[in-house]
Motif scaffolding. Sequence first.
Motif, mmCIF file in Angstrom:
data_model
loop_
_atom_site.group_PDB
_atom_site.id
_atom_site.type_symbol
_atom_site.label_atom_id
_atom_site.label_comp_id
_atom_site.label_asym_id
_atom_site.label_seq_id
_atom_site.Cartn_x
_atom_site.Cartn_y
_atom_site.Cartn_z
ATOM 1 N N GLY A 9 37.326 41.034 22.056
ATOM 2 C CA GLY A 9 36.650 40.122 22.972
ATOM 3 C C GLY A 9 36.403 40.616 24.375
ATOM 4 N N SER A 10 36.465 41.932 24.595
ATOM 5 C CA SER A 10 36.078 42.438 25.920
ATOM 6 C C SER A 10 35.026 43.523 25.743
ATOM 7 N N ASN A 11 34.176 43.678 26.738
ATOM 8 C CA ASN A 11 33.090 44.672 26.607
ATOM 9 C C ASN A 11 32.991 45.594 27.811
ATOM 10 N N THR A 82 42.049 39.541 22.999
ATOM 11 C CA THR A 82 41.526 39.171 24.313
ATOM 12 C C THR A 82 42.379 39.679 25.468
ATOM 13 N N PRO A 83 41.732 40.160 26.517
ATOM 14 C CA PRO A 83 42.472 40.418 27.756
ATOM 15 C C PRO A 83 42.530 39.144 28.594
ATOM 16 N N GLU A 84 43.283 39.217 29.688
ATOM 17 C CA GLU A 84 43.294 38.100 30.642
ATOM 18 C C GLU A 84 42.492 38.514 31.872
ATOM 19 N N TYR A 85 41.499 37.689 32.199
ATOM 20 C CA TYR A 85 40.706 37.890 33.416
ATOM 21 C C TYR A 85 40.882 36.643 34.283
ATOM 22 N N ASN A 86 41.436 36.810 35.459
ATOM 23 C CA ASN A 86 41.621 35.675 36.384
ATOM 24 C C ASN A 86 42.220 34.448 35.698
ATOM 25 N N HIS A 87 43.327 34.727 35.009
ATOM 26 C CA HIS A 87 44.106 33.702 34.300
ATOM 27 C C HIS A 87 43.329 33.007 33.176
ATOM 28 N N GLY A 115 47.452 42.076 29.149
ATOM 29 C CA GLY A 115 47.250 41.844 30.581
ATOM 30 C C GLY A 115 48.571 42.109 31.276
ATOM 31 N N VAL A 116 48.672 41.724 32.535
ATOM 32 C CA VAL A 116 49.893 41.982 33.293
ATOM 33 C C VAL A 116 51.061 41.190 32.689
ATOM 34 N N ASN A 117 50.789 39.991 32.209
ATOM 35 C CA ASN A 117 51.820 39.185 31.533
ATOM 36 C C ASN A 117 51.464 39.023 30.052
ATOM 37 N N VAL A 120 48.945 36.066 28.134
ATOM 38 C CA VAL A 120 49.235 34.780 27.465
ATOM 39 C C VAL A 120 48.417 33.621 28.037
ATOM 40 N N ARG A 121 48.051 33.705 29.321
ATOM 41 C CA ARG A 121 47.277 32.589 29.895
ATOM 42 C C ARG A 121 45.871 32.538 29.296
ATOM 43 N N ALA A 122 45.350 33.705 28.929
ATOM 44 C CA ALA A 122 44.031 33.730 28.268
ATOM 45 C C ALA A 122 44.104 33.000 26.926
HETATM 46 C C1 FMN Z 1 37.960 40.810 36.378
HETATM 47 C C2 FMN Z 1 39.395 41.060 36.023
HETATM 48 C C3 FMN Z 1 40.340 40.088 36.266
HETATM 49 C C4 FMN Z 1 41.656 40.281 35.880
HETATM 50 N N1 FMN Z 1 42.557 39.284 36.062
HETATM 51 C C5 FMN Z 1 43.779 39.389 35.502
HETATM 52 C C6 FMN Z 1 44.677 38.280 35.494
HETATM 53 O O1 FMN Z 1 44.400 37.225 36.005
HETATM 54 N N2 FMN Z 1 45.877 38.425 34.880
HETATM 55 C C7 FMN Z 1 46.236 39.591 34.249
HETATM 56 O O2 FMN Z 1 47.310 39.648 33.665
HETATM 57 N N3 FMN Z 1 45.423 40.671 34.259
HETATM 58 C C8 FMN Z 1 44.208 40.578 34.871
HETATM 59 N N4 FMN Z 1 43.356 41.650 34.842
HETATM 60 C C9 FMN Z 1 43.822 42.892 34.258
HETATM 61 C C10 FMN Z 1 43.333 42.972 32.817
HETATM 62 O O3 FMN Z 1 44.064 42.155 31.952
HETATM 63 C C11 FMN Z 1 43.397 44.414 32.334
HETATM 64 O O4 FMN Z 1 42.625 45.197 33.221
HETATM 65 C C12 FMN Z 1 42.859 44.561 30.924
HETATM 66 O O5 FMN Z 1 42.952 45.913 30.548
HETATM 67 C C13 FMN Z 1 41.416 44.107 30.857
HETATM 68 O O6 FMN Z 1 40.906 44.211 29.560
HETATM 69 P P1 FMN Z 1 39.815 45.324 29.174
HETATM 70 O O7 FMN Z 1 40.419 46.630 29.680
HETATM 71 O O8 FMN Z 1 39.693 45.277 27.695
HETATM 72 O O9 FMN Z 1 38.582 44.942 29.937
HETATM 73 C C14 FMN Z 1 42.042 41.493 35.271
HETATM 74 C C15 FMN Z 1 41.073 42.485 35.059
HETATM 75 C C16 FMN Z 1 39.768 42.273 35.404
HETATM 76 C C17 FMN Z 1 38.751 43.337 35.106
#
Ligand code: FMN
Length: 189
Positions: A9-11, A82-87, A115-117, A120-122
Amino acid sequence: MQKVLVLLGSNRPGRNGEKVARWFKDITNQRTDMEFEHVDIDDLQLPMYNEPRSPMEGNYQYDYTKRWSKKVADADAFVFITPEYNHGYPAVLKNAIDYLNHEWKHKPVGFISYGVNQGVRAVEQLCQVLRVLKMVPISTLPHVGFNIITEIDSQGNLLVHEGKAPAAQNMLDELKWWSEALSIARSKN
Ligand SMILES: Cc1cc2nc3c(=O)[nH]c(=O)nc-3n(C[C@H](O)[C@H](O)[C@H](O)COP(=O)(O)O)c2cc1C
């Protein structure tokens, strides 16, 4: 045999998602009890939602939507990576979900997040949305997730700790149970 669509789910160019998806593909290759199709959301080439009619009608104008509709309709169950982007989860994933409606209905979905945690919030946010589509989000413990700080080394390799593969297999066992149960229930409709 139950058909599982695994959706990356990420591109983002250089995404960590590819490593996670590769690891999970090896996990699914160890199973002969379900059929897996691995789909990269980037390959769907879905523009920002632009179908003129509501997906609830299932009357799609564009070929990319028709192709996506068939894939999802053919699947009995899903795993979203899925990754987490901005919670939350990435907009590209919400877009792909929103394109369809009945194709998702009464089907189970498992998650692998990072993600950093562990992202899980995603997953929590996804559950809220997927329930509206009448999907059944699968919850197993431990959750299958990766911490991108401690589980990716300086060369960018995924560090897979002991327990991760059994957790993923446990999630797939649970997904299979729901997939079989809901297939029977759908066939009665
Ligand atoms: C726009 C953006 C927002 C992000 N926000 C969070 C966040 O809120 N919490 C978190 O744990 N990681 C956050 N990250 C870190 C991503 O989880 C990490 O970079 C992850 O590898 C992203 O997935 P991708 O590499 O498949 O794009 C963020 C990354 C991006 C690019």
